[in-house]
Design an enzyme around this catalytic site. Sequence first.
Site, mmCIF file in Angstrom:
data_model
loop_
_atom_site.group_PDB
_atom_site.id
_atom_site.type_symbol
_atom_site.label_atom_id
_atom_site.label_comp_id
_atom_site.label_asym_id
_atom_site.label_seq_id
_atom_site.Cartn_x
_atom_site.Cartn_y
_atom_site.Cartn_z
ATOM 1 C CG ASP A 1 -14.919 14.459 10.184
ATOM 2 O OD1 ASP A 1 -13.605 15.002 10.463
ATOM 3 O OD2 ASP A 1 -15.472 14.695 8.974
ATOM 4 C CD GLU B 1 -4.412 15.593 15.233
ATOM 5 O OE1 GLU B 1 -3.311 15.278 14.955
ATOM 6 O OE2 GLU B 1 -5.104 16.277 14.363
#
Length: 464
Positions: A359, A385
Site C-alpha cells: 500500500d 497496481e
Amino acid sequence: MSSDPSWKDKYFQELESAEHREANWKAERNVLERMLVRTSLASEGQAPELDRLLARVRADLRKNKVDVVSWKELQEQIDRQVALLDDAPGPSVEPAIKAETATVLPGDTHDVENQSQRLSIARRVGHLLGQLLSQVALEPDAEMSARNLQRALLSSDNWDELRDGLNQVADLIVAAVTRSQREFEAFLKRLDERLEVLQEHFSVQTSVLSGRQAAAETLDRNIREEIERVGQHVEASNDLHDLKQSVGRHLEFIGQAVGRFRVDETAREKILTEQLQAVQKKVAIMEAHSERMQGQVRKERERAMTDLLTQLPNREAWQERFSFEFNRWRRYQYPLTVGVMDIDFFKRVNDSYGHKAGDRVLQLVAREIKSRLRNTDFVARFGGEEFVLLFPETQPADALVVMDKLRAHVGALPFHFGSDPLTVTFSAGLAGFVPDDTEETVFERADRALYAAKGEGRNRVNVS
C-alpha cells in the site's frame, strides 16, 4: 404572484438535493458491499461449507439482492461454521503462535501455518476496516467500537478475540448502511414537513387573494348599482331639492362602500405581509439547509469518486473523465493520448514485505505521478497496481517523453522497508486516438502496448 416561479425553483432544488443524497447513499452502500466481498474472499480456504456460504454472500451482492431475514439466517450459519472450525481437532500439542515465549515443536508445522494464515486474514481485514472508517460515517459509539476492533485485528494474536472481531465486522457494515438510510429518511421527512408548511402559506395567500378579488367585484357592483339609481332618479325627479337629497344619499352609500373596502383591504394586506414574511423566513432556512446539503453532497461525491488508498480519482471518476475527453476529441479532433501503467513485480512486494508495504508503494507512486503531470492531464487508479492516464491535446510521442521521465524518476526513488532497499519500476502503454476510434478500441491498444512492454523486460514505455 410574480414570485411563484421562485417557490417552484426552491421546491425542485430540494428534490434535486434529495436525489443527490440518495445517490450518495448508494455510493456508500457500494463501498460497504465491496468491503464485504473482500472480507469474504480473504476468509476463504478454511472449510468447504464456509466457502459455500461466503460464495452465497458474494452472489447476493452481485445480484444486488439482499434479503435481511435470509441474511440473518446466513450469518447464523457462518457463525456456526466458524465455531466448528475453532473446535476442530488438531495436534495434541498447543498451537505454536500463542504467546511470545511459545516454541515450535516437531509436528506443529500445520498448526503454525493455520495460525499464521488466520493472523494474515485478520490483519488484512483490520487494514480494510481502517479504509472503511475513513470513507463511511458511523455513530460515535459504533465508531469507537470499530476503532477498538481495528486495533485488535491489527495487533492481537489471540484467535478467539480475532474470531469475535471478524464476526463484528458484518455488524458494523449493517450499522453503517442503516445509519445512512436513517439519515436519508430523516432528510426526506424534514423536506416534506417544510414543503407542507410552504403549501399551507400558499393556500392562505390564495384564499386571501380570492377574498380580495371577491371584495373588489362587490365594490364595483355596488358603485355601478348606485350610479344607475342616481341616473334613474335624475330622469324621474321634477323637484331639484329631492334630487339633491337623493344624489347625496347615493354618494354617501358609495363612500361607505369604498370605506369598508379600504378597511378590509388593509386587513388583507396585513395578512399577506405576515404570510410573506413567514414564507421568506422559511425559504431562508431552506436555502441555508440546501446549501449545507449541496456542500455535503459535493463532498460525498468527491469521496465516492476518490480512491481511498492513493487519494487519486478512482475507476468511476476515470470513466466519467474518459467519456468527456472522448466526446471533446470527437467534436474538435484535438490530439488525445491514453496511457495504462502497471507497477512491475508488485506481487513480490506484497509477498515479501506485506500488504502494508504494498500500500505504501502505491501511495508513493501515485503521489509522484500526480505531482509530475500537468493540470490538464488526468490520472486515476484503475485497480490493484494499475493506473490509467489521459493526455489531452498531446500526441503519443510527446506523452512518451513525459512517461519516460516519470519512469526514470520513480525508478530512482529511495524505497526502504526496514533495512532493505527496494527499487520500484513500472511499465506502461500509450495509444493516441485515430479516426473511427472508440473508447474501447484505444484503451485496448494502450493495454496491449503495456503487456508488450512487460514482455520486453518491464521498466519501459511502449506506444501502440
